[in-house]
Write a protein that holds these residues in place. Structure first.
Motif, PDB file in Angstrom:
ATOM      1  N   PHE A 189     -24.677  10.791  33.279  1.00 40.91           N
ATOM      2  CA  PHE A 189     -25.448  10.309  34.420  1.00 40.91           C
ATOM      3  C   PHE A 189     -26.912  10.117  34.047  1.00 40.91           C
ATOM      4  CE2 PHE A 189     -22.107  11.232  37.588  1.00 40.91           C
ATOM      5  CZ  PHE A 189     -22.248  10.086  38.337  1.00 40.91           C
ATOM      6  N   ARG A 190     -27.465  11.038  33.276  1.00 42.75           N
ATOM      7  CA  ARG A 190     -28.858  10.893  32.856  1.00 42.75           C
ATOM      8  C   ARG A 190     -29.030   9.617  32.036  1.00 42.75           C
ATOM      9  NH1 ARG A 190     -33.603  14.156  31.875  1.00 42.75           N
ATOM     10  NH2 ARG A 190     -34.733  13.316  30.092  1.00 42.75           N
ATOM     11  N   SER A 191     -28.087   9.324  31.148  1.00 44.89           N
ATOM     12  CA  SER A 191     -28.210   8.118  30.338  1.00 44.89           C
ATOM     13  C   SER A 191     -28.064   6.865  31.201  1.00 44.89           C
ATOM     14  CB  SER A 191     -27.198   8.150  29.191  1.00 44.89           C
ATOM     15  OG  SER A 191     -26.106   7.346  29.431  1.00 44.89           O
ATOM     16  N   LEU A 192     -27.213   6.928  32.232  1.00 46.47           N
ATOM     17  CA  LEU A 192     -27.076   5.798  33.154  1.00 46.47           C
ATOM     18  C   LEU A 192     -28.390   5.557  33.905  1.00 46.47           C
ATOM     19  CD1 LEU A 192     -25.266   3.738  34.729  1.00 46.47           C
ATOM     20  CD2 LEU A 192     -24.837   5.592  36.331  1.00 46.47           C
ATOM     21  N   TRP A 193     -29.008   6.647  34.381  1.00 40.29           N
ATOM     22  CA  TRP A 193     -30.276   6.506  35.088  1.00 40.29           C
ATOM     23  C   TRP A 193     -31.337   5.891  34.184  1.00 40.29           C
ATOM     24  CZ3 TRP A 193     -29.758  12.259  36.725  1.00 40.29           C
ATOM     25  CH2 TRP A 193     -28.815  12.360  37.749  1.00 40.29           C
ATOM     26  N   ILE A 194     -31.383   6.326  32.926  1.00 36.34           N
ATOM     27  CA  ILE A 194     -32.372   5.799  31.990  1.00 36.34           C
ATOM     28  C   ILE A 194     -32.139   4.312  31.761  1.00 36.34           C
ATOM     29  CG2 ILE A 194     -33.085   5.881  29.563  1.00 36.34           C
ATOM     30  CD1 ILE A 194     -32.822   8.945  29.765  1.00 36.34           C
ATOM     31  N   MET A 195     -30.874   3.890  31.644  1.00 37.31           N
ATOM     32  CA  MET A 195     -30.576   2.463  31.458  1.00 37.31           C
ATOM     33  C   MET A 195     -31.043   1.648  32.657  1.00 37.31           C
ATOM     34  SD  MET A 195     -26.898   2.099  29.648  1.00 37.31           S
ATOM     35  CE  MET A 195     -26.104   3.668  29.896  1.00 37.31           C
ATOM     36  N   ARG A 196     -30.799   2.159  33.849  1.00 40.05           N
ATOM     37  CA  ARG A 196     -31.197   1.429  35.052  1.00 40.05           C
ATOM     38  C   ARG A 196     -32.719   1.324  35.167  1.00 40.05           C
ATOM     39  NH1 ARG A 196     -26.921   3.745  39.565  1.00 40.05           N
ATOM     40  NH2 ARG A 196     -25.162   2.484  38.866  1.00 40.05           N
ATOM     41  N   ILE A 197     -33.406   2.421  34.857  1.00 39.06           N
ATOM     42  CA  ILE A 197     -34.866   2.409  34.927  1.00 39.06           C
ATOM     43  C   ILE A 197     -35.423   1.444  33.888  1.00 39.06           C
ATOM     44  CG2 ILE A 197     -36.944   3.800  34.584  1.00 39.06           C
ATOM     45  CD1 ILE A 197     -35.264   6.203  35.623  1.00 39.06           C
ATOM     46  N   ASN A 198     -34.857   1.464  32.694  1.00 31.18           N
ATOM     47  CA  ASN A 198     -35.310   0.585  31.620  1.00 31.18           C
ATOM     48  C   ASN A 198     -35.140  -0.878  32.011  1.00 31.18           C
ATOM     49  OD1 ASN A 198     -36.229  -0.253  29.122  1.00 31.18           O
ATOM     50  ND2 ASN A 198     -34.223  -0.091  28.171  1.00 31.18           N
ATOM     51  N   ALA A 199     -33.976  -1.219  32.572  1.00 30.84           N
ATOM     52  CA  ALA A 199     -33.719  -2.608  32.970  1.00 30.84           C
ATOM     53  C   ALA A 199     -34.708  -3.053  34.049  1.00 30.84           C
ATOM     54  CB  ALA A 199     -32.289  -2.748  33.471  1.00 30.84           C
ATOM     55  N   ALA A 200     -34.958  -2.187  35.014  1.00 27.71           N
ATOM     56  CA  ALA A 200     -35.882  -2.543  36.093  1.00 27.71           C
ATOM     57  C   ALA A 200     -37.319  -2.613  35.586  1.00 27.71           C
ATOM     58  CB  ALA A 200     -35.767  -1.529  37.228  1.00 27.71           C
ATOM     59  N   ALA A 201     -37.682  -1.715  34.665  1.00 32.25           N
ATOM     60  CA  ALA A 201     -39.049  -1.715  34.138  1.00 32.25           C
ATOM     61  C   ALA A 201     -39.301  -2.969  33.310  1.00 32.25           C
ATOM     62  CB  ALA A 201     -39.286  -0.462  33.301  1.00 32.25           C
ATOM     63  N   ARG A 202     -38.304  -3.421  32.579  1.00 30.77           N
ATOM     64  CA  ARG A 202     -38.468  -4.624  31.749  1.00 30.77           C
ATOM     65  C   ARG A 202     -38.651  -5.876  32.602  1.00 30.77           C
ATOM     66  NH1 ARG A 202     -38.084  -3.832  26.379  1.00 30.77           N
ATOM     67  NH2 ARG A 202     -37.225  -1.829  25.752  1.00 30.77           N
TER      68      ARG A 202
END
Length: 117
Positions: free
Chosen positions: A57-70
């Motif tokens: 779940f932590r890795s999923l959250w990081i992926m989502r944040i990264n995509a939105a930040a980009r």
């Protein structure tokens, strides 16, 4: 020495294992030895995967944040660094939820992170 009758306890132990093996195919759900081995293995997996679920779940959250930040011209690390410099203390779960459900609020956070970095 008094006579010890332990039929009740051993029956309870067997019944508990077979109850946990309910729904397993073939002998794994009905035969004590097979059921016991399968239940032990299942409990081992359950223990291991309770820990693994938190990691995934932590890795999923990081992926989502990264995509939105980009989308706002920031990498994940620069976004998180900017938030920490701006003293925004939201955890990754909340940030990922914002990124998915409220892009406008996430855009404001991204702007804040850009200014702080």
């Amino acid at each position: 020495m008094p006579r010890v009758k332990k039929a009740v306890k051993s029956r309870q132990r067997r019944k508990q294992i077979l109850d946990m093996a309910k729904g397993y195919r073939g002998g794994r759900g009905t035969l004590l030895r097979s059921a016991s081995e399968t239940v032990d293995r299942a409990l081992k997996f359950a223990y291991r995967d309770r820990k693994a679920r938190k990691r995934s779940f932590r890795s999923l959250w990081i992926m989502r944040i990264n995509a939105a930040a980009r989308l706002h011209g920031l990498s994940y690390s620069k976004f998180m660094n900017g938030l920490s410099r701006a003293n925004v203390s939201l955890d990754r779960k909340a940030l990922a939820n914002l990124a998915v459900s409220d892009p406008d609020a996430f855009a404001k956070l991204a702007q804040l992170a850009k200014e702080a970095a």
